[in-house]
Design a protein around this motif. Structure first.
Motif, mmCIF file in Angstrom:
data_model
loop_
_atom_site.group_PDB
_atom_site.id
_atom_site.type_symbol
_atom_site.label_atom_id
_atom_site.label_comp_id
_atom_site.label_asym_id
_atom_site.label_seq_id
_atom_site.Cartn_x
_atom_site.Cartn_y
_atom_site.Cartn_z
ATOM 1 N N ASP A 7 5.036 1.207 -6.788
ATOM 2 C CA ASP A 7 4.421 0.087 -6.081
ATOM 3 C C ASP A 7 2.917 0.320 -6.043
ATOM 4 O OD1 ASP A 7 3.473 -1.838 -4.250
ATOM 5 O OD2 ASP A 7 5.323 -1.788 -3.090
ATOM 6 N N PRO A 8 2.122 -0.518 -6.706
ATOM 7 C CA PRO A 8 0.667 -0.301 -6.726
ATOM 8 C C PRO A 8 0.033 -0.424 -5.346
ATOM 9 C CG PRO A 8 1.228 -2.436 -7.677
ATOM 10 C CD PRO A 8 2.513 -1.698 -7.497
ATOM 11 N N ARG A 9 0.685 -1.109 -4.427
ATOM 12 C CA ARG A 9 0.126 -1.266 -3.083
ATOM 13 C C ARG A 9 0.142 0.039 -2.309
ATOM 14 N NH1 ARG A 9 4.089 -6.041 -1.399
ATOM 15 N NH2 ARG A 9 5.474 -4.441 -2.291
ATOM 16 N N THR A 10 1.040 0.953 -2.689
ATOM 17 C CA THR A 10 1.091 2.256 -2.033
ATOM 18 C C THR A 10 0.710 3.380 -2.993
ATOM 19 O OG1 THR A 10 3.457 2.424 -2.545
ATOM 20 C CG2 THR A 10 2.849 1.510 -0.398
ATOM 21 N N GLY A 11 0.356 3.034 -4.222
ATOM 22 C CA GLY A 11 -0.046 4.021 -5.210
ATOM 23 C C GLY A 11 -1.507 3.888 -5.565
ATOM 24 N N PHE A 12 -1.806 3.035 -6.527
ATOM 25 C CA PHE A 12 -3.177 2.923 -7.024
ATOM 26 C C PHE A 12 -4.147 2.375 -5.991
ATOM 27 C CE2 PHE A 12 -6.445 0.190 -8.940
ATOM 28 C CZ PHE A 12 -7.155 1.140 -9.664
ATOM 29 N N VAL A 13 -3.780 1.329 -5.296
ATOM 30 C CA VAL A 13 -4.738 0.615 -4.434
ATOM 31 C C VAL A 13 -5.347 1.503 -3.356
ATOM 32 C CG1 VAL A 13 -5.008 -1.271 -2.778
ATOM 33 C CG2 VAL A 13 -3.810 -1.668 -4.940
ATOM 34 N N PRO A 14 -4.565 2.228 -2.545
ATOM 35 C CA PRO A 14 -5.209 3.048 -1.521
ATOM 36 C C PRO A 14 -6.070 4.163 -2.094
ATOM 37 C CG PRO A 14 -2.837 3.462 -1.595
ATOM 38 C CD PRO A 14 -3.090 2.260 -2.431
ATOM 39 N N VAL A 15 -5.651 4.735 -3.213
ATOM 40 C CA VAL A 15 -6.456 5.802 -3.807
ATOM 41 C C VAL A 15 -7.777 5.245 -4.330
ATOM 42 C CG1 VAL A 15 -6.558 7.521 -5.654
ATOM 43 C CG2 VAL A 15 -4.435 7.169 -4.389
ATOM 44 N N GLN A 16 -7.725 4.111 -5.034
ATOM 45 C CA GLN A 16 -8.954 3.555 -5.586
ATOM 46 C C GLN A 16 -9.881 3.063 -4.485
ATOM 47 O OE1 GLN A 16 -9.949 3.915 -8.584
ATOM 48 N NE2 GLN A 16 -11.855 2.780 -8.275
ATOM 49 N N ARG A 17 -9.322 2.570 -3.406
ATOM 50 C CA ARG A 17 -10.175 2.156 -2.278
ATOM 51 C C ARG A 17 -10.957 3.349 -1.734
ATOM 52 N NH1 ARG A 17 -6.050 -1.965 0.675
ATOM 53 N NH2 ARG A 17 -6.991 -3.929 -0.031
ATOM 54 N N ARG A 18 -10.298 4.489 -1.652
ATOM 55 C CA ARG A 18 -10.964 5.672 -1.128
ATOM 56 C C ARG A 18 -12.005 6.210 -2.108
ATOM 57 N NH1 ARG A 18 -10.567 9.052 3.004
ATOM 58 N NH2 ARG A 18 -10.856 11.301 2.702
ATOM 59 N N LEU A 19 -11.698 6.127 -3.392
ATOM 60 C CA LEU A 19 -12.639 6.598 -4.402
ATOM 61 C C LEU A 19 -13.840 5.669 -4.544
ATOM 62 C CD1 LEU A 19 -10.150 7.655 -7.226
ATOM 63 C CD2 LEU A 19 -11.527 9.198 -5.838
ATOM 64 N N SER A 20 -13.598 4.383 -4.405
ATOM 65 C CA SER A 20 -14.633 3.391 -4.679
ATOM 66 C C SER A 20 -15.828 3.558 -3.733
ATOM 67 C CB SER A 20 -14.050 1.981 -4.528
ATOM 68 O OG SER A 20 -15.005 1.001 -4.846
ATOM 69 N N GLY A 21 -16.958 3.796 -4.326
ATOM 70 C CA GLY A 21 -18.179 3.911 -3.543
ATOM 71 C C GLY A 21 -18.416 5.271 -2.947
ATOM 72 N N GLY A 22 -17.435 6.187 -2.990
ATOM 73 C CA GLY A 22 -17.629 7.492 -2.376
ATOM 74 C C GLY A 22 -17.409 8.665 -3.299
ATOM 75 N N ASP A 23 -16.749 8.448 -4.423
ATOM 76 C CA ASP A 23 -16.419 9.512 -5.354
ATOM 77 C C ASP A 23 -17.683 10.043 -6.030
ATOM 78 O OD1 ASP A 23 -15.257 11.194 -7.194
ATOM 79 O OD2 ASP A 23 -14.307 9.590 -8.362
#
Length: 446
Positions: A397-413
């Motif tokens: 499920d991308p809503r519990t896989g990719f999306v939360p991880v990319q949100r955290r990475l976006s702008g801060g990685d």
């Protein structure tokens, strides 16, 4: 157990060489050819066993006279599609197609039936139309390549459900991905109604399979975009590196870092498959055993990255370049200690290090199976390299896989200042097809 291909085409456990001397390929790490074969069917062989039931080996259809080489067959049919849990092949093509005007459910079903039949035959090293060179427009470009561990994996984009009157069957998890702050997306190279992933050990087999699928789609769907990638072929590395990569499934990307170290191992741990494959009684019948795949083309700003000191590059990632070990200590497979500190009290893993922000611990356990490939497409108009990573991530499920991880990475990685996300797509990938069925049949005929 490590599955090893022998010169005779038999399989056996590692430690039983089954080799004749005088190959001329021995070295300080032992027989180089044996290392190559372990890399071909080692840890990834387990994945292929899980993905389709077995890896079949033989002498290699179409091999030159006098040449003996292994030929790997990844079975096409099974409970889930090959190319998800299968080990990563060195050559890959990713493509999206859009259904053409007037394409209805019957024509889409006919295309999927044709794709399934061609992919099944090509995975066995046979001509796609069941004939020889020239049959049904086939040029024979892959003759001599053998099965080459070829896999073809198919998926459906959200637009397909609209165009075929299947809106009621579209899963909620196939909703558009949210916008992320560091996206620089090209709409022409994002999205799509149909998804194709082709992987193979032979570059001719891979491109032949892609061209065959495109040809079969004429009049039904047109190609929207194609992205081609690569990684190190089995046996091309040093003995030490080949052994490590075969055991871990990791590979070096164009930034020089080992990629995929923290991947789950669903082929070895069936419990992890529930994070990668769609399971459970609530799953639609057509999606059971399937998955969701996120595809991102991530350009690496190599001119800048390559000018950085090694310690800066390691701190941005959180791992050593030489062996992929976390900066918190240990070896590549040592779990990252996010609480570890250096003698001066500074965290061993920086607050904005990539592995800290992407860790399941910091993302409510979010997990993906990443099977990306590198790409190098020459130079851009400004003279900088058009190169980077084809990020391919599988999850239940991308809503519990990719999306939360990319949100955290976006702008801060910390890596974000050296990369640009240029394309993005999400597809629902149906479960596998049994013999006599075609991929997506339960959706298109349900």
């Amino acid at each position: 157990m490590t599955v090893e291909v022998r010169e005779s085409g038999e399989t056996g456990e590692s430690g039983e060489s089954g080799e004749s001397g005088g190959s001329g390929r021995s070295g300080p790490c032992g027989d180089r050819s044996r290392v190559a074969r372990r890399a071909l069917l080692g840890a990834g062989g387990l994945a292929a066993l899980a993905a389709g039931g077995a890896v079949l080996t033989g002498s290699g259809a179409g091999a030159r006279s006098g040449e003996r080489r292994p030929a790997a067959v990844v079975p096409f049919h099974g409970p889930y599609q090959a190319g998800i849990l299968t080990r990563r092949q060195p050559y890959a093509h990713l493509a999206a197609l859009d259904l053409g005007p007037g394409t209805d459910r019957a024509r889409a079903a006919a295309l999927m039936r044709a794709w399934t039949g061609a992919a099944e035959r090509m995975s066995r090293g046979e001509p796609p139309a069941g004939g020889g060179s020239g049959a049904d427009g086939d040029t024979g470009v892959a003759l001599g390549a053998g099965p080459a561990a070829l896999t073809a994996t198919f998926g459906f984009g959200a637009g397909l459900f609209d165009r075929l009157g299947l809106v009621a069957a579209r899963p909620e998890a196939l909703a558009p991905l949210p916008a992320f702050t560091d996206d620089r997306l090209d709409p022409a190279r994002s999205g799509g109604d149909l998804f194709v992933q082709v992987g193979a050990d032979d570059p001719f087999a891979a491109v032949h399979a892609l061209r065959t699928l495109q040809r079969l789609a004429r009049g039904v769907a047109r190609t929207r975009w194609v992205m081609s990638g690569f990684t190190r072929p089995p046996g091309a590395a040093s003995c030490e590196a080949a052994s490590r990569e075969a055991a871990s499934g990791t590979h070096r990307n164009l930034m020089g870092q080992l990629d995929g170290t923290a991947n789950p191992a669903p082929a070895e741990d069936p419990a992890q498959r529930t994070r990668i494959l769609v399971t459970g009684p609530d799953a639609p019948a057509w999606l059971a055993g399937g998955s969701y795949v996120v595809v991102r083309r991530i350009r690496m700003l190599l001119d800048t990255w390559e000018g950085l000191p090694v310690h800066h590059r390691e701190e941005a990632v959180g791992r050593r370049v030489a062996d992929g070990a976390p900066l918190s200590g240990g070896t590549e497979r040592t779990p990252v200690d996010l609480d570890a500190a250096r003698p001066d009290g500074v965290p061993a893993i920086a607050a904005n290090a990539h592995i800290r922000l992407a860790a399941p611990r910091t993302n409510a356990g979010a997990t993906m199976l990443r099977r990306g490939w590198s790409y190098y497409d020459g130079l851009r108009s400004d003279g900088t390299p058009d190169a980077g990573l084809l990020f391919v991530a599988w999850q239940a499920d991308p809503r519990t896989g990719f999306v939360p991880v990319q949100r955290r990475l976006s702008g801060g990685d910390a890596l974000g200042r050296y990369t640009e996300h240029e394309t993005s797509a999400l597809f629902a990938v149906p479960g596998g097809a049994a013999p006599g069925e075609y991929v997506g049949q339960r959706l298109l005929e349900g």
